[in-house]
Design an enzyme around this catalytic site. Structure first.
Site, PDB file in Angstrom:
ATOM      1  N   SER A  60      -8.619  43.229  33.486  1.00 19.37           N
ATOM      2  CA  SER A  60      -9.384  44.197  33.102  1.00 19.37           C
ATOM      3  C   SER A  60     -11.119  44.006  32.936  1.00 19.37           C
ATOM      4  O   SER A  60     -11.823  44.614  33.718  1.00 19.37           O
ATOM      5  CB  SER A  60      -9.378  44.475  31.549  1.00 19.37           C
ATOM      6  OG  SER A  60      -9.306  43.265  30.759  1.00 19.37           O
ATOM      7  N   GLU A  61     -11.367  42.546  33.034  1.00 18.58           N
ATOM      8  CA  GLU A  61     -12.753  42.121  33.263  1.00 18.58           C
ATOM      9  C   GLU A  61     -12.827  40.893  33.940  1.00 18.58           C
ATOM     10  O   GLU A  61     -12.162  39.827  33.534  1.00 18.58           O
ATOM     11  CB  GLU A  61     -13.686  42.273  32.230  1.00 18.58           C
ATOM     12  CG  GLU A  61     -14.445  43.573  32.278  1.00 18.58           C
ATOM     13  CD  GLU A  61     -13.452  44.900  31.462  1.00 18.58           C
ATOM     14  OE1 GLU A  61     -13.651  46.095  31.993  1.00 18.58           O
ATOM     15  OE2 GLU A  61     -12.487  44.397  30.711  1.00 18.58           O
ATOM     16  N   THR A  62     -13.805  40.648  34.758  1.00 15.49           N
ATOM     17  CA  THR A  62     -14.272  39.222  35.350  1.00 15.49           C
ATOM     18  C   THR A  62     -15.633  39.178  34.903  1.00 15.49           C
ATOM     19  O   THR A  62     -16.576  39.992  35.262  1.00 15.49           O
ATOM     20  CB  THR A  62     -13.885  39.077  36.712  1.00 15.49           C
ATOM     21  OG1 THR A  62     -12.629  39.047  36.987  1.00 15.49           O
ATOM     22  CG2 THR A  62     -14.618  37.665  37.252  1.00 15.49           C
TER      23      THR A  62
END
Length: 279
Positions: A60-62
């Site tokens: 969902s996020e980096t």
């Protein structure tokens, strides 16, 4: 330095190998909570490179962090579909790694300069407390489109950056099976379903972000900058324990302070590898 960087020759061209970590945030054991990738870099790569890495990771996020001085970092977050303005679990993951690798003491804060202003992470025992801005919520009408998207009718709906749909007490939030294409047509960057629960938690929620290329965000910190203020005012208490009922599940300790919302959780390192930042 926690970052290890090497210059190698790969297939005849120079490449920079940078450490990449995956941390399960809002969890005390791996395979729970919300996984975020974190890269510590000397400077931000191009937006195209950061976006490609986020797409390759399919998390969902980096997060990408650049150290400025002692306990101060610049921080940016990318979903598979684009850069976002606030991310709780990836901030927690980054703060966790700083405390693990750079070894600030309990009670000290790590500061991150972000699109949402200065954010801090403070280690308090096993918990990492984040100080985030609160989103203003505006009540909006419940629509048939919301009912069709979720497969159940909310009692109320509120809009900040995200859409928050409040379901009747006793609703089996974990069993909701939304239509992602219909969710995409609703207001808000992400869409949250929430209700009161009759157990050790004050509220239960699930978070969906198909517009960002993520059908379900397993545990959404920034979403609780909407959800915690709503339940705090409705329940008449500033401190809440929130449960995210995704298949991975997670627990957030929330402290609503008006314009700011503090979110605390545990974190655990899942993996450590290297990413090729081609020069």
């Amino acid at each position: 330095m926690m970052q290890i960087k090497e210059i190698l020759i790969v297939f005849g061209k120079e490449a920079a190998m940078v450490k990449s970590y995956v941390v399960d945030a809002f969890a005390s054991e791996i395979f729970k909570g919300n996984p975020a990738a974190v890269l510590f870099v000397d400077h931000f790569p191009s937006d195209e490179m950061m976006q490609n890495i986020a797409m390759e990771n399919k998390l969902s996020e980096t997060a990408f962090a650049v150290k400025k001085d002692n306990n101060h970092y610049d921080l940016r977050w990318f979903s598979p579909a684009g850069e976002i303005d606030l991310c709780g679990h990836a901030t927690l993951a980054t703060g966790f790694l700083v405390f693990q690798k750079a070894a600030p003491k309990d009670g000290q804060s790590v500061a991150f300069n972000t699109m949402s202003g200065d954010l801090t992470v403070t280690k308090k025992g096993d918990l990492y407390e984040m100080d985030f801005p609160t989103y203003d919520l505006k009540a909006i009408p419940v629509t048939e489109a919301m009912t069709e998207a979720y497969g159940a009718r909310p009692d109320a709906a509120y809009l900040g950056r995200d859409l928050v749909c409040v379901f009747p007490q006793g609703t089996a939030i974990a069993a909701i099976d939304p239509d992602m294409e219909k969710l995409k047509k609703l207001d808000g960057m992400a869409q949250h379903a929430t209700a009161i629960v009759d157990d050790e938690y004050d509220c239960v929620s699930r978070s969906f972000a198909p517009k960002l290329g993520i059908n379900e965000d397993p545990v959404c910190g920034s979403g609780h900058c909407h959800i915690a203020p709503y339940w705090s005012e409705r329940l008449g208490k500033h401190q809440l324990t929130a449960y995210q009922a995704s298949p991975r599940s997670g627990v957030l300790h929330c402290d609503y302070e008006g314009k700011r919302t503090k979110l605390s959780g545990e974190a655990v390192l899942y993996s450590e590898n290297e990413v090729n930042l081609a020069i």
